[in-house]
Design a protein around this motif. Structure first.
Motif, PDB file in Angstrom:
ATOM      1  N   VAL A 150       0.854  -1.178   0.000  1.00 27.44           N
ATOM      2  CA  VAL A 150       0.000   0.000   0.000  1.00 27.44           C
ATOM      3  C   VAL A 150       0.893   1.232   0.000  1.00 27.44           C
ATOM      4  N   VAL A 151       0.589   2.174  -0.888  1.00 24.87           N
ATOM      5  CA  VAL A 151       1.307   3.442  -0.961  1.00 24.87           C
ATOM      6  C   VAL A 151       0.311   4.553  -0.633  1.00 24.87           C
ATOM      7  N   PHE A 152       0.638   5.345   0.377  1.00 25.00           N
ATOM      8  CA  PHE A 152      -0.208   6.464   0.779  1.00 25.00           C
ATOM      9  C   PHE A 152       0.307   7.753   0.150  1.00 25.00           C
ATOM     10  N   ILE A 153      -0.562   8.486  -0.505  1.00 16.37           N
ATOM     11  CA  ILE A 153      -0.218   9.836  -0.955  1.00 16.37           C
ATOM     12  C   ILE A 153      -0.762  10.813   0.085  1.00 16.37           C
ATOM     13  N   ILE A 154       0.147  11.492   0.783  1.00 19.14           N
ATOM     14  CA  ILE A 154      -0.247  12.363   1.883  1.00 19.14           C
ATOM     15  C   ILE A 154       0.494  13.700   1.781  1.00 19.14           C
ATOM     16  N   ARG A 155       0.164  14.610   2.673  1.00 20.22           N
ATOM     17  CA  ARG A 155       0.871  15.876   2.769  1.00 20.22           C
ATOM     18  C   ARG A 155       1.967  15.764   3.818  1.00 20.22           C
ATOM     19  N   LYS A 156       3.068  16.412   3.572  1.00 22.40           N
ATOM     20  CA  LYS A 156       4.182  16.339   4.506  1.00 22.40           C
ATOM     21  C   LYS A 156       3.824  16.868   5.885  1.00 22.40           C
ATOM     22  N   ASP A 157       2.935  17.851   5.939  1.00 26.05           N
ATOM     23  CA  ASP A 157       2.665  18.502   7.218  1.00 26.05           C
ATOM     24  C   ASP A 157       1.884  17.635   8.201  1.00 26.05           C
ATOM     25  N   PHE A 158       1.272  16.536   7.747  1.00 26.84           N
ATOM     26  CA  PHE A 158       0.687  15.635   8.736  1.00 26.84           C
ATOM     27  C   PHE A 158       1.229  14.212   8.606  1.00 26.84           C
ATOM     28  N   ALA A 159       2.410  14.082   8.012  1.00 27.51           N
ATOM     29  CA  ALA A 159       3.013  12.765   7.800  1.00 27.51           C
ATOM     30  C   ALA A 159       3.296  12.042   9.113  1.00 27.51           C
ATOM     31  N   ASP A 160       3.851  12.748  10.103  1.00 25.22           N
ATOM     32  CA  ASP A 160       4.200  12.085  11.362  1.00 25.22           C
ATOM     33  C   ASP A 160       2.962  11.542  12.065  1.00 25.22           C
ATOM     34  N   ASN A 161       1.913  12.338  12.129  1.00 26.59           N
ATOM     35  CA  ASN A 161       0.675  11.881  12.760  1.00 26.59           C
ATOM     36  C   ASN A 161       0.057  10.718  11.990  1.00 26.59           C
ATOM     37  N   PHE A 162       0.113  10.808  10.676  1.00 27.73           N
ATOM     38  CA  PHE A 162      -0.449   9.752   9.832  1.00 27.73           C
ATOM     39  C   PHE A 162       0.289   8.433  10.062  1.00 27.73           C
ATOM     40  N   LYS A 163       1.603   8.489  10.039  1.00 24.68           N
ATOM     41  CA  LYS A 163       2.401   7.273  10.237  1.00 24.68           C
ATOM     42  C   LYS A 163       2.185   6.675  11.620  1.00 24.68           C
ATOM     43  N   ALA A 164       2.024   7.534  12.621  1.00 21.92           N
ATOM     44  CA  ALA A 164       1.815   7.042  13.986  1.00 21.92           C
ATOM     45  C   ALA A 164       0.515   6.259  14.111  1.00 21.92           C
ATOM     46  N   VAL A 165      -0.470   6.601  13.287  1.00 20.15           N
ATOM     47  CA  VAL A 165      -1.746   5.901  13.317  1.00 20.15           C
ATOM     48  C   VAL A 165      -1.675   4.573  12.571  1.00 20.15           C
ATOM     49  N   PHE A 166      -1.068   4.561  11.377  1.00 19.15           N
ATOM     50  CA  PHE A 166      -1.173   3.398  10.506  1.00 19.15           C
ATOM     51  C   PHE A 166      -0.016   2.400  10.615  1.00 19.15           C
ATOM     52  N   GLU A 167       1.175   2.840  10.919  1.00 17.95           N
ATOM     53  CA  GLU A 167       2.295   1.902  10.916  1.00 17.95           C
ATOM     54  C   GLU A 167       2.178   0.807  11.979  1.00 17.95           C
ATOM     55  N   PRO A 168       1.770   1.118  13.212  1.00 18.75           N
ATOM     56  CA  PRO A 168       1.684   0.035  14.206  1.00 18.75           C
ATOM     57  C   PRO A 168       0.704  -1.067  13.824  1.00 18.75           C
ATOM     58  N   LYS A 169      -0.438  -0.711  13.240  1.00 19.21           N
ATOM     59  CA  LYS A 169      -1.424  -1.748  12.952  1.00 19.21           C
ATOM     60  C   LYS A 169      -1.163  -2.489  11.640  1.00 19.21           C
ATOM     61  N   LEU A 170      -0.394  -1.890  10.730  1.00 17.64           N
ATOM     62  CA  LEU A 170      -0.133  -2.546   9.448  1.00 17.64           C
ATOM     63  C   LEU A 170       1.208  -3.268   9.400  1.00 17.64           C
ATOM     64  N   LYS A 171       2.055  -3.029  10.376  1.00 17.08           N
ATOM     65  CA  LYS A 171       3.383  -3.644  10.385  1.00 17.08           C
ATOM     66  C   LYS A 171       3.277  -5.166  10.325  1.00 17.08           C
TER      67      LYS A 171
END
Length: 299
Positions: A48-69
């Motif tokens: 899965v490739v997410f197209i996101i904005r840099k300004d909320f990248a950290d918050n976005f990754k914090a939500v999705f990376e733990p559950k998709l790892k």
């Protein structure tokens, strides 16, 4: 090589009024994206490739990376106003990037395999992902792309008008054109849209685009060439957008190949307006109660 799912999650959600891509609707706080990713994984997608904005990248990754790892490969692409503009002088008053086809183009270095494109804030349903996977694995070539077609009546909002790309389809289920219709809504026993010329009826069973596309990676080259032409023609317009149907229409009209329209039995739902949120939550609850999804997707 397993296909990739590309999720357009960089939108500003202006009509909804908040970052709807991150809002929880499932029993365990799942977002709509979670259900799309879950359906993609069980259909067979490998990344899965997410197209996101840099300004909320950290918050976005914090939500999705733990559950998709450990469940699926993850990558990120940033869509910015100056991405892939190759030095083009952008108007000082322009603030938003260039639209959905520009977003896809931003992923050209992250994807080399057949891929599907979806919106982050639309619920597409299991059948749609299974059909997309089958097409991408068996039928997708530089000469044949596809779009998942939804029945118009299954895509309306009870809380306001919607915009839909109404598909004209030939006898071989090939896309002929997409006509963007704004202000679509149900009226009595009909579906109508409004434009400057007045009110017009649209057949209930019309096939519409919900931005679920299936592409061969060769589409990046088509898009790149067309984006350069688009900037020269429309780059000084403050609100011009480079949409995916522009690429698909050019692909068809130039005889580069065909775009198959693959019908799905899935019920679409989404959050165009804040008032849609309770209905979306109820729809998710109904699917969970019916056993279509577990009560906690990732536990």
């Amino acid at each position: 090589m397993q296909p990739t799912l590309l999720i357009l999650a960089a939108g500003m959600a202006s009509r909804y009024g908040s970052m709807k891509q991150m809002e929880g609707f499932g029993p365990a706080g799942e977002t709509i994206m979670d259900y799309s990713i879950y359906d993609a994984i069980r259909a067979g997608f490998g990344k899965v490739v997410f197209i996101i904005r840099k300004d909320f990248a950290d918050n976005f990754k914090a939500v999705f990376e733990p559950k998709l790892k450990g469940r699926i490969e993850i990558d990120y692409v940033y869509q910015q106003l100056d991405s892939l503009t190759n030095g083009y002088e952008i108007p000082a008053t322009r603030t938003k990037p260039w639209g959905t086809a520009h977003a896809i183009l931003c992923a050209k270095d992250a994807i080399n395999e057949p891929f599907a494109v979806i919106n982050a804030d639309d619920f597409y349903g299991r059948d749609a992902f299974e059909k997309a996977y089958s097409f991408l694995m068996n039928d997708c070539t530089p000469k044949q792309q596809a779009i998942i077609g939804y029945e118009l009546a299954r895509t309306l909002s009870a809380n306001g008008t919607v915009s839909r790309g109404v598909c004209e389809v030939d006898e071989n289920n090939n896309l002929v054109s997409i006509s963007e219709r704004t202000k679509i809504y149900a009226e009595d026993d009909k579906i109508v849209y409004e434009d400057a010329a007045g009110k017009h009826e649209v057949p209930y069973r019309s096939s519409v685009s919900m931005n679920f596309w299936c592409f061969d990676a060769s589409i990046f080259k088509v898009s790149e060439d067309l984006f350069s032409t688009f900037l020269q023609a429309h780059g000084q317009e403050e609100k011009s957008e480079f949409f995916i149907p522009i690429v698909a229409d050019t692909y068809i009209k130039k005889g580069l190949g065909v775009v198959k329209v693959i019908p799905t039995s899935s019920q679409w739902f989404g959050v165009t307006y804040k008032e849609d949120a309770p209905g979306v939550q109820q729809s998710v609850d109904n699917l969970v109660n019916a056993g279509e999804y577990p009560s906690s997707l990732w536990s």
